[in-house]
Enzyme design. Structure first.
Site, PDB file in Angstrom:
ATOM      1  N   LYS A 147      -7.211   3.527   8.309  1.00 35.16           N
ATOM      2  CA  LYS A 147      -6.477   4.585   8.283  1.00 35.16           C
ATOM      3  C   LYS A 147      -6.579   5.874   7.642  1.00 35.16           C
ATOM      4  O   LYS A 147      -5.973   6.561   8.360  1.00 35.16           O
ATOM      5  CB  LYS A 147      -6.006   4.541   6.299  1.00 35.16           C
ATOM      6  CG  LYS A 147      -4.515   3.199   6.155  1.00 35.16           C
ATOM      7  CD  LYS A 147      -4.047   2.444   5.258  1.00 35.16           C
ATOM      8  CE  LYS A 147      -3.685   1.138   4.743  1.00 35.16           C
ATOM      9  NZ  LYS A 147      -3.626   0.993   3.697  1.00 35.16           N
ATOM     10  N   SER A 178       0.813  -1.640   0.395  1.00 35.68           N
ATOM     11  CA  SER A 178       0.011   0.282   0.085  1.00 35.68           C
ATOM     12  C   SER A 178       0.756   1.060  -0.103  1.00 35.68           C
ATOM     13  O   SER A 178       0.355   1.920  -0.153  1.00 35.68           O
ATOM     14  CB  SER A 178      -1.018   0.458   1.078  1.00 35.68           C
ATOM     15  OG  SER A 178      -0.203   0.131   2.327  1.00 35.68           O
TER      16      SER A 178
END
Length: 806
Positions: free
Chosen positions: A735, A692
């Site tokens: 996140k 990511s």
């Protein structure tokens, strides 16, 4: 054995040169000490010793008996022998039919070796003879009489002491001879006997022997007392057994039941009342009949009795379940937990289904989230809402299958597994059972406990769960199982497939403030003995603790910091301060010290080559920084910061995309040949991996090579492909919460992650601007500052100084 004349050697014996008359032939012996005036048989086996004895017999000479320092040594040298020994006369020399040699010798007097002579096939030494002094002082006479009484007492305490030896002790008139004789027949190590032999002073020697005899007498007395007590105990036990048998016979004649019969009747009644299934009840009655025929002294009696106790104490009957009140359940959940709306909604759905279909097979709920977000307390709230008993089983570190299924009864100290033990402790077959930390199960040589849980957590199978100890099926289908975990990756696939996962991502700053105000402050006040009217913590102080002293997904550290603040107030109150104590934001630094966390985003992204990324960790979301710099070199890519293989591959893919699109991005392709690119992710002690960070590394490289800074209010996440596509990633909810917590205003996410937008808390959605991208070009437009027109700055960053010098 053949008794040979000691005056004539055998014709086969070799003739050796005779030692000088003023010397002694030395015989080394193992683990025995010869004393003067003592007759002792000695077996001679070593070749050197056999030659020495044959020479002494041949010449009718005396020998010197010396003890080895180490009895295990097969071939001792002079240095390995004690220097003090006993001169002895050989009374008899016997050679057996099997070739063994034996002598009977009588000690005469002590000697001390002054010199060993060489050139002989046996030991020969010059010695100094030490005659025994026969001084008869009053002290010696007193010691003599005391020692004689001690020796006789010790012999009388011995179980099979020869009477002749007692008579010999009584007939001895020499104090020195008495001391030597007493210690010679005493059962003590040869080193202690050697010490007595080397004690020439008569008074000192008699004192040492007296101490040894006193110790020996005490040991013999204790041994005799223990023997007497043991015999008395055995006699008493035999007497009790006889009386018990007679009593049983009398009771049988009178028609009265004994204690064991009463015990069997009580067990039979308990089995009848337990409500066991028919096959289990038959098995229990069979074990009861077996127990009734077994004597109480049998080793298996206690084991069978314990097994029956477990069977009758288990909750076989299904209690009447109280009706589930959905409104009351919603109220309980709101009282115990703030936020977590999606989780609460799923729990209410779960309770509604249980209310409408109480006989149905309910799913196994698995709460997954970072530490401190309330997974365990959610299970307690469910039990309270359902009106059921709650039990918790910790699975962290369990590596033995028997911890789940139990041990078989053949093992000493066997017990059922943790599942059956928890149900017995709850006392209800429909309790709420929480299996905590299921992701931390281990596997060892004793089996895999995760495999044993497959049957426990399968609604289709757990109605006939069989514990190894019980060896009969037990119905677990009415137990409400709830599991917790910090991460799903370590849970085996088949086990994870049996559970419905409910994710708890963490709390926003506003949620933490409400949790602190509603629960944590009150709980810490009670823990520290404070009352609500004594201390007041302002909302500004709580916000400052949340923002500057903690950085976590849960609230455990927040509660610890609140506890520190309240303990400070408790000290002031204990010292006599009156009136309510008000704690504001300005007071925190004096109590908690300087702030532990600060906003690093603006500082770290103030230069080109630094980009802010978003990461997922087992303890919640977090932000990370990717730093890139260019140094003179040959076009290599240097990666540091404990990056895993997947993250390293993402960095290589990002550099390949930058090189491929260099002209489109306004980057001189020649720079790659003259420079090395160094990519570093700080906090190098923490391992990092995953795809990511690909878009973050790409943006950092473009920022470095184009000398355009990354916006300090923007963070990003996403995987990239070599075609320039931005691919979806996981952990979007965690996140986003981390970005809001760190003060980020804009978040760049893959367009294919739009489906996760609804999972993001409302507060985070209000405070963040979401930018959805599909290609890397869109990321550059969304994250980089406009290109600066300052020519002087462009010249400064055009090439590294070393490259320009070339």
């Amino acid at each position: 054995m053949v008794d040979q004349e000691t005056s004539r050697p055998s014709p086969e014996q070799p003739q050796e040169s005779s030692p000088p008359p003023d010397t002694l032939i030395i015989l080394p012996v193992r683990d025995l000490v010869l004393f003067p005036k003592v007759i002792l048989p000695i077996t001679v086996g070593r070749k050197r010793s056999v030659l020495a004895i044959q020479q002494a017999v041949r010449e009718q000479r005396q020998i010197g008996v010396l003890t080895q320092r180490d009895p295990e040594m097969a071939d001792p040298q002079p240095v390995d022998l004690y220097r003090m020994g006993t001169v002895a006369n050989i009374v008899r020399f016997v050679t057996g039919t099997d070739g063994t040699h034996h002598i009977v010798c009588q000690g005469e007097e002590r000697f001390h070796v002054t010199e060993f002579l060489e050139g002989y096939p046996y030991f020969v030494a010059r010695v100094l003879r030490i005659p025994d002094a026969e001084t008869r002082t009053p002290e010696i006479e007193a010691r003599f009489l005391h020692l004689q009484r001690q020796a006789i007492e010790a012999l009388e305490l011995m179980p099979q002491a020869p009477k002749e030896l007692i008579a010999t002790i009584q007939a001895v008139t020499s104090p020195g001879m008495l001391a030597d004789l007493a210690v010679a027949y005493m059962d003590i190590p040869s080193s202690e006997k050697q010490e007595i032999l080397e004690t020439v002073n008569l008074a000192v020697r008699m004192e040492k022997v007296s101490k040894l005899l006193a110790h020996r007498i005490e040991v013999l007395r204790l041994t005799q007392e223990i023997s007497r007590q043991t015999k008395a105990a055995l006699d008493q036990r035999q007497r009790e057994a006889l009386l018990r048998e007679q009593m049983a016979a009398i009771q049988r004649q009178l028609g009265e039941d004994d204690t064991k019969a009463q015990e069997m009747a009580e067990l039979e009644q308990a089995i009848a009342k337990a409500g066991m299934p028919k096959d289990v009840e038959e098995h229990a009655r069979k074990e009861l009949r077996r127990l009734s025929r077994m004597p109480e002294a049998a080793a298996e009696y206690g084991m069978v009795r314990t097994y029956l106790d477990w069977l009758v104490e288990l909750p076989w009957k299904l209690p009447e379940e109280p009706p589930i009140d959905i409104e009351e359940a919603r109220k309980i959940l709101d009282e115990d937990h703030y936020g977590l709306e999606k989780v609460k909604r799923r729990i209410i759905e779960y309770l509604a289904v249980r209310k409408l279909a109480p006989q149905g097979k309910a799913p196994i709920l698995c709460f997954v989230g970072p530490p401190g977000v309330g997974k365990t307390s959610l299970g307690q709230s469910i039990a309270r809402a359902m009106g059921r008993k709650f039990q918790r089983v910790s699975l962290g570190g369990v590596h033995d299958e028997a911890e789940i299924r139990g041990h078989r009864r053949t093992y000493v100290g066997a017990l059922p597994g943790n599942i059956i033990q928890a149900i017995r402790k709850a006392g209800s077959r429909n309790c709420v059972l929480m299996l905590d930390e299921i992701d931390k199960l281990g596997a060892g040589i004793h089996g895999d406990p995760a495999a044993a849980l497959l049957e426990v957590l399968d609604p289709e199978q757990n109605s006939t769960f069989r514990d190894n100890y019980l060896a009969v099926p037990f119905d677990l289908s009415r137990v409400v199982f709830i599991t917790t975990a910090n991460m799903l990756d370590t849970i085996p696939g088949p086990l994870r497939d049996r559970m419905e996962v409910i994710s708890l991502a963490g709390y926003t700053a506003t949620e933490k403030l409400q949790i602190a105000r509603r629960y944590l402050v009150r709980r810490q006040m009670e823990a520290n003995g404070l009352k609500l009217e004594q201390v007041e913590i302002t909302d500004e102080a709580l916000k400052a603790i949340i923002d500057h002293y903690t950085r976590e997904a849960g609230v455990r550290n927040l509660e610890r910091e609140i506890g520190k603040v309240l303990r400070h107030a408790a000290v002031r109150i204990a010292e006599g301060e009156t009136g309510p104590i008000r704690i504001d934001e300005s007071d925190l630094q004096a109590i908690l010290g300087p702030p532990q966390f600060e906003n690093e985003v603006a500082m770290r992204t103030s230069v080109p080559g630094v980009a802010t990324g978003l990461a997922w960790t087992p303890v919640g979301g977090d932000i990370l920084f990717v730093e890139a710099t260019r140094i003179p070199g040959s076009g290599k890519l240097i990666l540091t910061g404990q990056l895993g293989e997947v993250m390293q591959e993402s960095a290589q893919a990002a550099l390949s995309i930058v090189k491929n699109r260099a002209e489109q991005l306004g980057i001189d392709p020649a720079r790659f040949e003259k420079s090395d690119i160094h990519v570093h992710v700080p906090a190098g002690a923490v391992p990092k991996d995953g795809p990511s960070a690909g878009i973050t590394i790409f943006v950092a490289l473009v920022s470095l090579l184009s000398q355009r800074c990354v916006r300090n209010d923007t963070a990003m996440t996403g995987e990239i492909s070599l075609r320039g596509l931005v691919l979806p990633v996981g952990g979007i909810k965690e996140k986003a919460i981390a970005a809001a917590r760190a003060g980020i205003k804009r978040v760049v996410l893959p367009a294919r992650n739009r489906k996760d937008f609804d999972d993001i808390p409302e507060e985070a959605r209000r405070n963040l601007e979401f930018i959805w991208i599909e290609r890397v070009e869109e990321a550059i437009a969304a994250t980089l500052e406009p290109r600066k027109e300052n020519k002087e700055q462009e010249r400064e960053h055009a090439e590294p100084p070393q490259a320009a010098a070339e």
